[in-house]
Design a protein around this motif. Sequence first.
Motif, PDB file in Angstrom:
ATOM      1  N   HIS A  38      18.447  51.479   6.509  1.00  0.00           N
ATOM      2  CA  HIS A  38      18.527  50.807   7.318  1.00  0.00           C
ATOM      3  C   HIS A  38      17.189  50.005   8.236  1.00  0.00           C
ATOM      4  O   HIS A  38      16.299  50.257   8.060  1.00  0.00           O
TER       5      HIS A  38
ATOM      6  N   HIS B  99      16.793  50.314  12.809  1.00  0.00           N
ATOM      7  CA  HIS B  99      17.219  50.916  14.576  1.00  0.00           C
ATOM      8  C   HIS B  99      15.969  49.757  14.958  1.00  0.00           C
ATOM      9  O   HIS B  99      14.977  48.998  14.770  1.00  0.00           O
TER      10      HIS B  99
ATOM     11  N   GLU C  25      12.792  55.143  15.582  1.00  0.00           N
ATOM     12  CA  GLU C  25      12.833  56.778  15.284  1.00  0.00           C
ATOM     13  C   GLU C  25      12.052  58.104  15.348  1.00  0.00           C
ATOM     14  O   GLU C  25      10.575  57.858  13.959  1.00  0.00           O
TER      15      GLU C  25
HETATM   16 FE   LIG Z   1      16.951  55.602  10.943  1.00  0.00          FE
END
Ligand SMILES: [Fe+2]
Length: 186
Positions: free
Chosen positions: A98, A100, A104
């Motif tokens: 994934h 973002h 992170e």
């Molecule tokens: Fe993540």
Amino acid sequence: MTLLQVMPDDAPGTVLLRTDDPEKIDAELRSSGARLERWPLAPAGEPDVLGAYRDWIEPLRRRGGYQLVDLVTMAPDEADPDWPEKARAARGKFLQEHIHDEDEVRFFVSGRGCFYLHVGNRVQAVVCEAGDLIAVPRGTRHWFDMGTSPGFTAVRFFQREDGWVGDFTGSGIARLFPSLQELMTP
Ligand SMILES: [Fe+2]
């Protein structure tokens, strides 16, 4: 032990680099725009964890514009009959590739977890342990393995409250690569 293993993204069994030297790990991660910092550990058992790391957290919070700093803890609860299922669900949530739309950033107060960064045609697997801060740049394809028996406490830094929400790529790449356990016992 903090550990980095780098593999081609199409050959999970080929090890291009494996090191437990924090400086080499940081140098390798910086080539991907990520980084690894080592923070001195506060005494174990400190009840106010965020307070104990205030002098490290605050400068980073200001620099990165993090609105929210919190603690996440995964701790095995043998007395809870649902623990194995809860652990599986928690692990599965971030065990698929994934991205973002913000960085992170995690500091491990205790325990262990592995971040896998998929950058270009390589996968960098970084096993983080107590004292490690990892920063994964926004937009980097990645996944996280907390292991089959998750146990860690980490400080999370968010620019927005929903910054942890992942945008899944739909790739099945994560299951092809060595798990946290496999990386620790090659
Ligand atoms: Fe993540």
